[in-house]
Motif scaffolding. Structure first.
Motif, PDB file in Angstrom:
ATOM      1  N   VAL A 180       7.219   4.602  10.121  1.00 53.65           N
ATOM      2  CA  VAL A 180       7.124   5.145   8.770  1.00 53.65           C
ATOM      3  C   VAL A 180       7.828   6.486   8.747  1.00 53.65           C
ATOM      4  N   GLY A 181       8.752   6.660   7.792  1.00 53.47           N
ATOM      5  CA  GLY A 181       9.506   7.902   7.699  1.00 53.47           C
ATOM      6  C   GLY A 181      10.953   7.683   8.070  1.00 53.47           C
ATOM      7  N   ARG A 182      11.742   8.760   7.976  1.00 51.18           N
ATOM      8  CA  ARG A 182      13.155   8.666   8.299  1.00 51.18           C
ATOM      9  C   ARG A 182      13.325   8.398   9.787  1.00 51.18           C
ATOM     10  N   VAL A 217       4.085  -5.396   0.411  1.00 49.40           N
ATOM     11  CA  VAL A 217       4.257  -6.744   0.937  1.00 49.40           C
ATOM     12  C   VAL A 217       2.881  -7.272   1.311  1.00 49.40           C
ATOM     13  N   LEU A 218       2.496  -8.423   0.738  1.00 50.78           N
ATOM     14  CA  LEU A 218       1.191  -9.014   0.985  1.00 50.78           C
ATOM     15  C   LEU A 218       1.239  -9.896   2.242  1.00 50.78           C
ATOM     16  N   TYR A 242       2.738  -4.673   4.322  1.00 50.07           N
ATOM     17  CA  TYR A 242       3.253  -3.315   4.141  1.00 50.07           C
ATOM     18  C   TYR A 242       2.587  -2.781   2.882  1.00 50.07           C
ATOM     19  N   LYS A 243       1.745  -1.769   3.027  1.00 49.48           N
ATOM     20  CA  LYS A 243       0.981  -1.263   1.892  1.00 49.48           C
ATOM     21  C   LYS A 243       1.891  -0.595   0.852  1.00 49.48           C
ATOM     22  N   ILE A 254       4.964   5.121  14.169  1.00 47.78           N
ATOM     23  CA  ILE A 254       4.336   3.813  14.053  1.00 47.78           C
ATOM     24  C   ILE A 254       2.967   3.980  13.408  1.00 47.78           C
ATOM     25  N   ASN A 255       2.717   3.236  12.335  1.00 51.17           N
ATOM     26  CA  ASN A 255       1.425   3.270  11.647  1.00 51.17           C
ATOM     27  C   ASN A 255       1.030   1.837  11.331  1.00 51.17           C
ATOM     28  N   GLU A 256       0.234   1.239  12.232  1.00 51.76           N
ATOM     29  CA  GLU A 256      -0.116  -0.162  12.081  1.00 51.76           C
ATOM     30  C   GLU A 256      -0.980  -0.422  10.856  1.00 51.76           C
ATOM     31  N   GLY A 257      -1.637   0.614  10.346  1.00 48.97           N
ATOM     32  CA  GLY A 257      -2.444   0.445   9.146  1.00 48.97           C
ATOM     33  C   GLY A 257      -1.629   0.396   7.873  1.00 48.97           C
TER      34      GLY A 257
END
Length: 210
Positions: A58-60, A188-189, A124-125, A66-69
């Motif tokens: 997550v991020g540039r 993304v669901l 992907y939230k 890495i953010n698995e949540g």
């Protein structure tokens, strides 16, 4: 020839231009020929089997965490000259870039894209595609590679619209989703099967750091 006829492609690009101007997003089914779509899907699976797709952060790029949540996809960036099918896809996207510039004066300078593979259950939230410190991403482009996808398998990309409603897009092979990066929150669901796509951004010269 792997692409649709010039007239068909031009008509689809014209609809994308009209849709972006009117509502900020466009969905075009059967955007390119099934043979090219299949070749791209095979290339994505080949890279995944070789261990070349890595967990997305997550991020540039340089600062991605890495953010698995938040997200669970695995990606690899495209580079010109690696694969004929990928080169053909990149050429099509450059044609779209030129058409959008000519019609909408967006000042788009380049295109970046990666393969994205979501394992079953990954998601992907809700998020925006534009970074807080970098406004170069102007138009998001998602091309789906999933043959015989069924609605009950899930995996929709959910667009959150300005009026508070949402629109769900199934990741059906050959479908191209295009939307304005700064104006369209989306998510993304989870799906019950592996989900493949090419995700990319048409970028303009920005005011953020290079």
């Amino acid at each position: 020839m792997n692409t649709c006829s010039s007239n068909d492609l031009n008509a689809r690009v014209a609809r994308i231009i009209d849709d972006l101007a009117e509502r900020g997003w466009s969905l075009q089914t059967h955007f390119i020929a099934p043979t090219l779509t299949l070749e791209l899907a095979e290339e994505c699976r080949k890279r995944a089997a070789a261990g070349l797709l890595v967990r997305a952060g997550v991020g540039r790029s340089a600062l991605a965490v890495i953010n698995e949540g938040l997200r669970g996809d695995h990606i690899q960036w495209l580079e010109a000259g690696q694969n004929p099918a990928c080169d053909q896809y990149l050429a099509l996207m450059d044609g779209l870039r030129q058409a959008l510039n000519q019609a909408l004066y967006l000042g788009l300078e380049d295109f970046e894209s990666h393969f994205a593979l979501y394992p079953p259950g990954a998601y992907y939230k809700r998020h925006l595609d534009r970074f807080r410190d970098d406004d170069r991403r102007a138009v998001s482009v998602v091309f789906y590679l999933n043959e015989q996808w069924q609605a009950e398998q899930g995996g929709e990309l959910r667009l959150h619209l300005a009026d508070g409603s949402h629109h769900d897009v199934l990741p059906v092979a050959g479908s191209l989703l295009v939307f304005l990066s700064a104006e369209m929150p989306h998510e993304v669901l989870p799906a019950t099967r592996e989900r493949l796509s090419l995700t990319g951004w048409l970028r303009r010269r920005g005011s953020g750091p290079l």
